[in-house]
Design a protein around this motif. Structure first.
Motif: not given
Length: 111
Positions: A27-54
């Protein structure tokens, strides 16, 4: 601007901050469509986490991890800091080794 539609879109986004996209999942609203597309990536891998090697910091998707790596660790390797400005150097493509970790894994599990 060359086209009237461009100035209209600019006014809506920048001055009125009109929401053009709403996430159907959270339900989060976005002013820019690119920000919306970037946000949608967070829902793609719900429950998964990616760790930085460093630094072992974790992120909800590989894009956020890549951005973190480029902003924090690439800057450290080239000797630049956020406050310094200097001549731009060409971007080098780096292979990012993302590690997928379980959402429920704790730091003590990975040691």
């Amino acid at each position: 601007m060359k086209q009237k539609n461009n100035i209209s879109q600019h006014i809506l986004q920048v001055h009125y901050k009109a929401i053009c996209r709403t996430c159907k999942i959270c339900g989060k609203g976005f002013v820019h469509h690119k920000t919306y597309r970037y946000h949608m990536l967070t829902h793609e891998g719900e429950g998964k986490r990616f760790a930085c090697q460093d630094c072992s910091k974790t992120f909800p998707n590989a894009i956020y991890l890549r951005d973190h790596f480029n902003r924090i660790h690439n800057a450290a390797r080239t000797g630049k800091t956020n406050g310094e400005s200097g001549p731009k150097t060409p971007r080098k493509k780096r292979r990012l080794n993302a590690v997928l970790v379980s959402k429920y894994e704790t730091s003590s599990d990975s040691e």
